[in-house]
Motif scaffolding. Structure first.
Motif, PDB file in Angstrom:
ATOM      1  N   ILE A 253     -13.867 -12.135 -84.922  1.00 34.06           N
ATOM      2  CA  ILE A 253     -14.340 -10.551 -84.207  1.00 34.06           C
ATOM      3  C   ILE A 253     -14.507 -10.980 -82.710  1.00 34.06           C
ATOM      4  N   ASN A 254     -14.081 -11.968 -82.755  1.00 39.36           N
ATOM      5  CA  ASN A 254     -14.299 -12.500 -81.092  1.00 39.36           C
ATOM      6  C   ASN A 254     -13.191 -12.483 -80.407  1.00 39.36           C
ATOM      7  N   ALA A 255     -13.302 -12.760 -78.415  1.00 37.87           N
ATOM      8  CA  ALA A 255     -11.979 -12.840 -78.399  1.00 37.87           C
ATOM      9  C   ALA A 255     -11.726 -13.746 -78.204  1.00 37.87           C
ATOM     10  N   HIS A 256     -12.098 -15.376 -77.569  1.00 38.72           N
ATOM     11  CA  HIS A 256     -11.987 -16.873 -78.723  1.00 38.72           C
ATOM     12  C   HIS A 256     -11.223 -16.504 -79.640  1.00 38.72           C
ATOM     13  N   GLY A 257     -12.169 -16.338 -80.142  1.00 41.47           N
ATOM     14  CA  GLY A 257     -11.484 -16.264 -81.651  1.00 41.47           C
ATOM     15  C   GLY A 257      -9.818 -15.751 -82.026  1.00 41.47           C
ATOM     16  N   ARG A 258     -10.017 -14.631 -81.771  1.00 38.33           N
ATOM     17  CA  ARG A 258      -8.592 -13.995 -81.760  1.00 38.33           C
ATOM     18  C   ARG A 258      -7.116 -14.803 -81.207  1.00 38.33           C
ATOM     19  N   MET A 259      -7.385 -15.432 -79.963  1.00 40.17           N
ATOM     20  CA  MET A 259      -6.372 -15.975 -78.612  1.00 40.17           C
ATOM     21  C   MET A 259      -6.525 -17.401 -79.687  1.00 40.17           C
ATOM     22  N   LEU A 260      -7.187 -17.996 -80.487  1.00 33.29           N
ATOM     23  CA  LEU A 260      -6.468 -18.770 -81.705  1.00 33.29           C
ATOM     24  C   LEU A 260      -5.946 -18.666 -82.634  1.00 33.29           C
ATOM     25  N   PHE A 261      -6.664 -17.490 -82.747  1.00 34.67           N
ATOM     26  CA  PHE A 261      -5.643 -16.891 -83.550  1.00 34.67           C
ATOM     27  C   PHE A 261      -3.658 -16.924 -83.689  1.00 34.67           C
ATOM     28  N   ALA A 262      -3.488 -16.307 -82.718  1.00 36.37           N
ATOM     29  CA  ALA A 262      -2.586 -15.956 -82.634  1.00 36.37           C
ATOM     30  C   ALA A 262      -1.869 -16.895 -81.342  1.00 36.37           C
ATOM     31  N   VAL A 263      -2.389 -18.063 -81.526  1.00 34.36           N
ATOM     32  CA  VAL A 263      -1.792 -19.543 -81.239  1.00 34.36           C
ATOM     33  C   VAL A 263      -2.030 -19.463 -82.325  1.00 34.36           C
ATOM     34  N   GLY A 264      -2.457 -19.768 -83.340  1.00 33.72           N
ATOM     35  CA  GLY A 264      -1.831 -20.176 -85.261  1.00 33.72           C
ATOM     36  C   GLY A 264      -0.354 -19.603 -85.467  1.00 33.72           C
ATOM     37  N   CYS A 265      -0.481 -18.176 -85.813  1.00 37.35           N
ATOM     38  CA  CYS A 265       0.282 -17.366 -85.880  1.00 37.35           C
ATOM     39  C   CYS A 265       1.669 -17.659 -85.329  1.00 37.35           C
ATOM     40  N   GLY A 266       1.882 -17.798 -83.770  1.00 37.10           N
ATOM     41  CA  GLY A 266       2.785 -18.179 -83.521  1.00 37.10           C
ATOM     42  C   GLY A 266       3.611 -19.650 -83.988  1.00 37.10           C
ATOM     43  N   LEU A 267       2.947 -20.589 -83.865  1.00 35.10           N
ATOM     44  CA  LEU A 267       2.958 -22.031 -84.340  1.00 35.10           C
ATOM     45  C   LEU A 267       3.833 -21.971 -85.358  1.00 35.10           C
ATOM     46  N   ILE A 268       2.602 -21.462 -86.951  1.00 38.75           N
ATOM     47  CA  ILE A 268       3.603 -21.429 -87.978  1.00 38.75           C
ATOM     48  C   ILE A 268       4.972 -20.745 -88.283  1.00 38.75           C
ATOM     49  N   THR A 269       4.855 -19.243 -87.177  1.00 43.34           N
ATOM     50  CA  THR A 269       6.155 -18.756 -87.338  1.00 43.34           C
ATOM     51  C   THR A 269       7.178 -19.541 -87.032  1.00 43.34           C
ATOM     52  N   PHE A 270       7.065 -20.354 -86.219  1.00 41.30           N
ATOM     53  CA  PHE A 270       7.828 -21.745 -85.781  1.00 41.30           C
ATOM     54  C   PHE A 270       7.713 -22.172 -86.337  1.00 41.30           C
ATOM     55  N   VAL A 282       6.671 -15.169 -90.263  1.00 37.21           N
ATOM     56  CA  VAL A 282       5.631 -13.523 -89.733  1.00 37.21           C
ATOM     57  C   VAL A 282       4.793 -13.314 -90.550  1.00 37.21           C
ATOM     58  N   SER A 283       5.406 -13.201 -91.702  1.00 34.12           N
ATOM     59  CA  SER A 283       4.434 -12.595 -92.210  1.00 34.12           C
ATOM     60  C   SER A 283       3.655 -13.904 -92.897  1.00 34.12           C
ATOM     61  N   PHE A 284       4.132 -15.141 -93.105  1.00 36.56           N
ATOM     62  CA  PHE A 284       3.353 -16.286 -94.158  1.00 36.56           C
ATOM     63  C   PHE A 284       2.427 -16.519 -93.018  1.00 36.56           C
ATOM     64  N   SER A 285       2.739 -16.565 -91.369  1.00 37.07           N
ATOM     65  CA  SER A 285       1.463 -16.832 -90.312  1.00 37.07           C
ATOM     66  C   SER A 285       0.534 -16.367 -90.383  1.00 37.07           C
ATOM     67  N   ILE A 286       0.747 -14.723 -90.577  1.00 37.22           N
ATOM     68  CA  ILE A 286      -0.069 -14.275 -90.288  1.00 37.22           C
ATOM     69  C   ILE A 286      -1.614 -13.902 -91.557  1.00 37.22           C
ATOM     70  N   LEU A 287      -0.534 -14.153 -92.714  1.00 34.65           N
ATOM     71  CA  LEU A 287      -1.447 -14.593 -93.839  1.00 34.65           C
ATOM     72  C   LEU A 287      -2.171 -15.837 -93.742  1.00 34.65           C
ATOM     73  N   ILE A 288      -1.452 -16.497 -93.510  1.00 31.30           N
ATOM     74  CA  ILE A 288      -2.915 -17.622 -93.400  1.00 31.30           C
ATOM     75  C   ILE A 288      -3.539 -18.123 -92.437  1.00 31.30           C
ATOM     76  N   MET A 289      -3.414 -17.713 -91.195  1.00 32.55           N
ATOM     77  CA  MET A 289      -4.410 -17.167 -90.304  1.00 32.55           C
ATOM     78  C   MET A 289      -5.596 -16.363 -90.997  1.00 32.55           C
ATOM     79  N   ASN A 290      -5.207 -15.330 -90.997  1.00 29.28           N
ATOM     80  CA  ASN A 290      -5.856 -13.601 -92.624  1.00 29.28           C
ATOM     81  C   ASN A 290      -6.932 -15.610 -92.677  1.00 29.28           C
ATOM     82  N   ILE A 291      -6.635 -15.830 -93.753  1.00 28.21           N
ATOM     83  CA  ILE A 291      -7.419 -16.598 -94.489  1.00 28.21           C
ATOM     84  C   ILE A 291      -7.887 -17.549 -93.458  1.00 28.21           C
ATOM     85  N   LEU A 292      -7.546 -18.004 -93.228  1.00 21.47           N
ATOM     86  CA  LEU A 292      -8.570 -19.419 -91.664  1.00 21.47           C
ATOM     87  C   LEU A 292      -9.542 -18.385 -90.913  1.00 21.47           C
TER      88      LEU A 292
END
Lengths: 307, 443
Positions: A253-270, A282-292
């Protein structure tokens, strides 16, 4: 004198509504939807239509069956249906599109309590479900009028490195390559991105960080700028980063959390793309980050003024 | 580096900024609650049937933190009775039937002030409380100087609530009183620095005060960004000085005092001519008001009379409130009296009063983004659903419910129309109750 109303402050409101936000997302998805039909023909329109109609119908029916107030008016089911449709290729049989849509709405959203209560993005979970249940969802289909009706998508070709088999970067940018109907045209997706940022529906940094992380990782790993550019234009990265990694419900819900979420998505996608050579990063990275997501939110909570 | 703590832009709707304040015709009646301030209620010192004049003491202080109440019109005390106010509290009030003469109390005299003690005693007698809304007795606030030397006085002229322009008019019309107020505080509190914080949507007030104080380097007129809630004490303090007051800490321990600009002027007025706080400027506005404007009225005048003075209703009103639209309270009766801290009366038509049905939280984060303190209102909403009372309070406290100042930004931006600040109020009440119980249990 009529009875005066007594309410608690505040007595004015910004005028924002959930429905308006959903309508904005739908408007932002229109360029990509139009591009899908232009590139992949009427089959793409059929995929989108089936997904949207079955998503809305599933939610309406669910509400009727469990005696809940009707919620289709909030337009969120349209968003889910449209997003799922844009994530599928024209090779997917229409009945499978419908099943995936119903799964996304009923299992991922409604059973968890409806809008706002799901932990995973319904469209992504629907797509992953279809991937496991019916195997191919994105691969195979080529733009209408291509010499071959089916073939490998750029994402499937990339592990072999930049080769003549790949479309040019420009073709990739405007979407003339194989893939899911809504993911290939980066230009159309960027138009939607600009619209959402201008309308203040999403923050500019989430897609930028997601895509940027994938780019930087690919560049570091390969040392090849062209390859890194291919990587970010291939597959569903733009679609996922702009429209799914920015989903409110399933991200912090917060800005820093969302930034971290985006970094995590990028790393997992890579990691998934680079080391597993698997085209569903992309699908799996977002799904995994959803859980986190709840944890990210907790770790990045802001220190209040005076707290 | 200073953080940007408040960012919410609400429509200003300062329609009445150009309306010079005009006195209302003497009202036929006033109702003066004995509790128009925080702290102990005042105690009536008159009886039914007594003839009272403007400025005459009718309620003496009822405790250590309290404030006296004066007759605001001349006439006869017609009742001393409990009255239910729109705050939900029932308090004793003195009702005065006016004779229309507005005769001044002949015993009024300019107080003799020569040192800190006599200064504070005079401020105590003035009946002035925080007129921006907090209603904390001003003398008690200034009294802190005895234990903490005050270096900076922050004069709050932000007036960040939409619609209200009464402080704005005061800064334009009575700058002389602000000058006097500054002089008193300089002399008796030994304050060295004065900052007048004004939102930059009042360029005329900023220019006027800059001109007024151009030869006084210790007074700085600070143009603040027009973002809500710029005028909230904690926010103004942070934006003007970079200081932060911790919960339970007294502002004075930072060497700072924050005082509303109208409170300062009213204090100066009493010290100069001996007339205590008996009237104030009230902005009357809103979509259902015929002639919006700024009206100077005796404290205790009814809301209905004020609206009549402002041309009456232009269309049927759905909601009438005292204060601004972000933090003001509705009243269901037009006989509601204006109190010392009432800066505005707003009447909205049926359309503007419509309530929106809450829908599910979509976790969009706008409440978090717009909370000036940096709280998470959705966390409070979740905490309130915990069944065990002790666990509930513990969770609320952990999420810093005590820092919520009920500014309403969260509810204002919520696209799901959820009652967020309303939840916070419930949480605050629970937390305070638990803290009180703990304190009493520990004794």
């Amino acid at each position: 004198m009529e009875q005066l109303i007594s309410t608690s402050s505040p007595h004015i409101h910004s005028g924002a509504s959930s429905r308006r936000i959903m309508l904005d997302v739908i408007i932002a998805l229109l360029p990509a939807s139009v591009a899908a039909v232009v590139i992949f023909g009427m089959k793409a329109l059929a995929v989108l239509a089936v997904c949207v109609v079955s998503a809305v119908a599933a939610e309406a029916l669910f509400n009727v069956l469990v005696h809940k107030p009707q919620t289709v008016g909030d337009c969120s089911a349209i968003v889910t249906g449209l997003l799922l449709g844009l994530n599928l290729s024209t090779n997917v049989p229409l009945w499978q599109c419908a099943v995936g849509s119903v799964f996304a709405i009923i299992v991922v959203k409604c059973l968890f309590g409806g809008l706002g209560h799901n932990f995973a993005n319904p469209a992504i979970a629907g797509r992953v479900f279809m991937l496991l249940a019916f195997s191919a969802v994105a691969g195979g289909a080529m733009p209408a009028g291509a010499e071959l009706a089916t073939g490998a998508t750029p994402l499937e070709l990339l592990p072999a490195g930049v080769s003549d088999q790949l479309p040019s970067l420009w073709e990739m940018f405007i979407g003339l390559c194989g893939g899911a109907v809504g993911e290939t045209c980066a230009l159309a997706l960027l138009l939607g991105y600009v619209y959402l940022v201008v309308r203040k529906v999403i923050k500019w940094y989430v897609p930028a960080i997601f895509i940027g992380t994938v780019f930087v990782c690919c560049f570091i790993a390969s040392g090849d700028v062209v390859l890194a550019l291919y990587e970010i234009l291939a597959g569903g990265l733009f679609l996922g980063a702009i429209f799914m990694a920015t989903d409110y419900v399933t991200t912090p819900i917060n800005a820093h959390g969302r930034m971290l979420f985006a970094v995590g998505c990028g790393l997992i996608t890579f990691i998934i793309r680079w080391f597993c050579r698997y085209p569903e990063g992309v699908s799996f990275s977002i799904l995994i980050m959803n859980i986190l997501s709840p944890y990210l939110e907790k770790w990045t909570a802001r220190k209040p003024l005076g707290g | 580096m200073k953080k940007k703590v408040s960012r919410l832009k609400v429509p200003h709707n300062k329609h009445t900024a150009g309306c010079a304040s005009v006195p209302v015709a003497p009202p036929p009646e006033v109702v003066l609650p004995m509790s128009m301030h925080s702290g102990a209620p005042a105690e009536p010192v008159v009886q039914v049937g007594d003839y009272v004049r403007v400025g005459q003491l009718i309620g003496k202080e009822g405790g250590e933190i309290s404030s006296p109440v004066y007759a605001t019109i001349s006439g006869t005390v017609s009742a001393i009775e409990p009255v239910k106010l729109n705050t939900g509290r029932t308090v004793t009030a003195i009702r005065i039937k006016g004779d229309g003469k507005m005769e001044k109390d002949p015993n009024i005299q300019v107080p003799e002030v020569h040192d800190l003690d006599s200064f504070l005693a005079a401020v105590q007698k003035s009946g002035v409380v925080g007129l921006g809304g907090a209603a904390f007795p001003v003398w008690k606030k200034l009294d802190a100087v005895r234990t903490n030397p005050v270096h900076t006085v922050l004069i709050n002229g932000a007036e960040c609530e939409p619609y209200i322009t009464s402080d704005h008019r005061l800064m334009l019309e009575h700058a002389d009183q602000i000058v006097k107020g500054v002089e008193y505080l300089r002399t008796y509190l030994k304050a060295e620095e004065f900052i007048i914080g004004i939102e930059n949507n009042k360029p005329d007030a900023i220019a006027h005060l800059e001109e007024t104080f151009k030869d006084d380097p210790s007074v700085k007129v600070m143009a603040m960004e027009s973002v809500y809630p710029q005028g909230a004490r904690q926010i103004l303090l942070y934006n003007a000085t970079g200081k932060v007051v911790q919960p339970g800490q007294r502002l004075a321990s930072l060497g700072v005092i924050v005082i509303n600009v109208t409170s300062l002027a009213k204090m100066a007025q009493y010290l100069t001519d001996g007339m205590p706080l008996v009237d104030r400027c009230v902005t009357v506005d809103g979509s259902a008001v015929a002639k919006p404007g700024n009206y100077v009225a005796p404290v205790g005048t009814s809301v209905g009379y004020m609206i009549e003075q402002a041309g009456g209703f232009s269309e049927p009103a759905g909601k009438v409130l005292l204060g601004g639209p972000m933090m003001g309270r509705t009243t269901t009766t037009l006989s509601e009296p204006i109190v010392k801290a009432t800066g505005a009366i707003l009447a909205f038509n049926q359309k503007d009063s419509a309530q929106m049905e809450p829908t599910a939280c979509i976790h969009c984060g706008r409440c978090v983004e717009n909370c000036p303190i940096g709280l998470n209102p959705t966390a409070f909403a979740r905490d309130l659903e915990i069944e065990d009372e002790a666990e509930k309070v513990a969770a609320l406290d952990k999420h810093n419910i005590k820092l919520c100042m009920e500014c309403g930004c969260c509810s204002y931006v919520c696209p799901a129309h959820r009652p967020l600040v309303q939840n916070n109020r419930e949480g605050l009440a629970l937390s305070k109750k638990a803290a009180r119980a703990k304190k009493e249990g520990g004794k």
